[in-house]
Design a protein around this motif. Structure first.
Motif, PDB file in Angstrom:
ATOM      1  N   ARG A  90       0.811  -1.260  -0.146  1.00 55.16           N
ATOM      2  CA  ARG A  90       0.125   0.073  -0.043  1.00 55.16           C
ATOM      3  C   ARG A  90       0.780   1.320  -0.081  1.00 55.16           C
ATOM      4  NH1 ARG A  90      -2.629  -0.204   6.197  1.00 55.16           N
ATOM      5  NH2 ARG A  90      -0.552   0.629   7.177  1.00 55.16           N
ATOM      6  N   ASP A  91       2.253   1.241  -0.069  1.00 52.82           N
ATOM      7  CA  ASP A  91       2.905   2.367  -0.155  1.00 52.82           C
ATOM      8  C   ASP A  91       4.204   2.140  -0.803  1.00 52.82           C
ATOM      9  OD1 ASP A  91       5.063   1.605   1.997  1.00 52.82           O
ATOM     10  OD2 ASP A  91       3.164   1.322   2.920  1.00 52.82           O
ATOM     11  N   ALA A  92       4.714   3.207  -1.379  1.00 54.80           N
ATOM     12  CA  ALA A  92       5.837   2.912  -2.148  1.00 54.80           C
ATOM     13  C   ALA A  92       7.216   2.547  -1.242  1.00 54.80           C
ATOM     14  CB  ALA A  92       6.372   4.697  -2.594  1.00 54.80           C
ATOM     15  N   ASN A  93       7.279   2.856   0.045  1.00 57.32           N
ATOM     16  CA  ASN A  93       8.319   2.190   0.831  1.00 57.32           C
ATOM     17  C   ASN A  93       8.424   0.753   0.650  1.00 57.32           C
ATOM     18  OD1 ASN A  93      10.746   2.339   2.663  1.00 57.32           O
ATOM     19  ND2 ASN A  93       9.002   1.428   4.070  1.00 57.32           N
ATOM     20  N   SER A  94       7.021   0.220   0.873  1.00 52.96           N
ATOM     21  CA  SER A  94       7.072  -1.301   0.650  1.00 52.96           C
ATOM     22  C   SER A  94       7.565  -1.794  -0.715  1.00 52.96           C
ATOM     23  CB  SER A  94       5.500  -1.799   1.241  1.00 52.96           C
ATOM     24  OG  SER A  94       5.423  -1.177   2.525  1.00 52.96           O
ATOM     25  N   VAL A  95       6.843  -1.073  -1.816  1.00 54.91           N
ATOM     26  CA  VAL A  95       7.319  -1.369  -3.032  1.00 54.91           C
ATOM     27  C   VAL A  95       8.697  -1.583  -3.452  1.00 54.91           C
ATOM     28  CG1 VAL A  95       7.176  -0.608  -5.302  1.00 54.91           C
ATOM     29  CG2 VAL A  95       5.330  -0.373  -4.307  1.00 54.91           C
ATOM     30  N   ALA A  96       9.500  -0.641  -2.831  1.00 57.73           N
ATOM     31  CA  ALA A  96      10.886  -0.704  -2.945  1.00 57.73           C
ATOM     32  C   ALA A  96      11.414  -1.801  -2.113  1.00 57.73           C
ATOM     33  CB  ALA A  96      11.440   0.589  -2.408  1.00 57.73           C
ATOM     34  N   ILE A  97      11.267  -2.094  -0.886  1.00 62.76           N
ATOM     35  CA  ILE A  97      11.557  -3.110  -0.074  1.00 62.76           C
ATOM     36  C   ILE A  97      11.464  -4.274  -0.933  1.00 62.76           C
ATOM     37  CG2 ILE A  97      11.629  -4.356   2.131  1.00 62.76           C
ATOM     38  CD1 ILE A  97      11.126  -1.746   3.426  1.00 62.76           C
ATOM     39  N   ALA A  98       9.873  -4.751  -1.231  1.00 62.71           N
ATOM     40  CA  ALA A  98       9.731  -5.820  -1.850  1.00 62.71           C
ATOM     41  C   ALA A  98      10.449  -6.128  -3.018  1.00 62.71           C
ATOM     42  CB  ALA A  98       8.241  -6.102  -2.018  1.00 62.71           C
TER      43      ALA A  98
END
Length: 357
Positions: free
Chosen positions: A171-179
């Motif tokens: 649900r957020d860009a930070n999680s996109v980057a980590i995943a």
């Protein structure tokens, strides 16, 4: 034609937190509305419960709450537990031993900071990365790494758990980057379940005769609080603090249960917050709102508002009284409603694909 599935939802449903409750409830109700047999997977840990309840009774630490406030927070906690008991749940199982949980057609992990290694008591727990879950398919919907940084180390066992998921959305860009960094593929960004399946609470009461501004959160800066006080005084609004004490507001509704929270925000003239779900419920109800940024919630709040092109609703130390005044008395921009509609449709498509046999 929908083929009914036996679905378990794995999230932080036992937190004494309005957002945790509503995102769990909205996802369950949404899945059931789609024709599926969906329940919360009712994990249980006495040690975590004690920590959660201690926090619920004294939520403003290091500032200690008064005896009177602790009694109000105790009422709030009991009301939360009663609300939880009314939700569809699986048989209870130990968080550290899911062997009794049985097998499911589909398990959906997410709609909270389920992968936040910095969470004070759930952080890094293997269950939320799929370990020990028996399911034909494992899916992540609106999962988040929360305040965890992309530079933080993620143990290989947890990464391998993520690799067992059939499909992942965050649900957020930070999680996109980590995943993307640990899995080598970019997950889809979807809405929080409250925005995908907004709660149906009936027609909100009008606050025209006794107008008030709902204040949700704590730890606001002195300058921001003073700007809100000045605006309320100038416009004849009460300031109602929901769930937490804010000494600068006119009224404290500390014992509010999840239903009270939703109704207070739905009937308010405007919303003031520094919490993610303060923004979410303002958006659901099309309320003017102002959100002060905080370090712990910066990732999810700023990313949500950026996704909706609503960055102007973020207040920082550089903001002034005129900006706050404008935000609280100006209807939401039509462009925000358009973005909500298109992103809701995108989230719905992801979920439908994830539920295919």
């Amino acid at each position: 034609m929908t083929i009914p599935r036996k679905i378990g939802v794995l999230t932080f449903h036992r937190c004494i937190n309005y957002g945790s409750y509503w995102q769990a409830r909205c996802l369950i109700e949404g899945l059931r509305g789609m024709g599926h047999e969906a329940v919360l997977l009712d994990h249980y840990s006495p040690a975590i419960n004690r920590r959660e309840w201690r926090c619920a009774l004294d939520p403003l630490l290091p500032t200690k709450s008064s005896v009177f406030d602790r009694l109000q927070y105790a009422v709030k906690t009991r009301r939360f537990l009663n609300a939880l008991e009314a939700l569809p749940r699986s048989a209870r199982f130990e968080l550290d031993d899911p062997s009794s949980l049985g097998r499911w057609d589909l398990v959906i992990v997410g709609s909270d900071e389920v992968w936040n290694g910095r969470h004070p008591w759930y952080g890094g727990h293997a269950l939320f990365y799929g370990h020990g879950v028996q399911a034909v398919r494992l899916v992540a919907y609106a999962a988040s790494f929360g305040s965890q940084s992309a530079s933080d180390y993620l143990p290989s066992a947890l990464v391998e758990g993520l690799r067992t998921f059939s499909c992942i959305s965050v649900r957020d860009a930070n999680s996109v980057a980590i995943a993307a960094n640990v899995l080598g593929q970019r997950p889809e960004t979807v809405f929080d379940p409250c925005l995908l399946f907004p709660p149906l609470l009936g027609r909100p009461q009008s606050s025209a005769e006794d107008p008030y501004i709902a204040v949700y959160g704590h730890g606001f800066s002195a300058g921001f609080a003073q700007a809100i006080r000045d605006f309320a005084h100038a416009t004849g609004h009460r300031l109602v603090s929901i769930g937490y004490r804010n000494s600068w507001t006119h009224e404290q509704f500390l014992q509010a249960d999840p239903g009270d929270f939703a109704r207070v925000l739905a009937s308010a003239t405007a919303v003031v917050t520094n919490f993610f779900h303060g923004c979410v419920f303002a958006l659901i109800n099309k309320k003017p709102f102002a959100c002060e940024t905080s370090s712990y919630r910066a990732n999810k709040v700023t990313d949500l508002l950026a996704l909706l092109s609503a960055d102007a609703h973020l207040i920082t130390e550089r903001s002034n009284y005129a900006q706050v005044q404008s935000l609280l008395q100006t209807p939401l921009e039509p462009e925000i409603s358009g973005r909500l509609h298109s992103l809701r449709a995108r989230s719905q498509r992801f979920l439908e694909r994830a539920l295919e046999p």
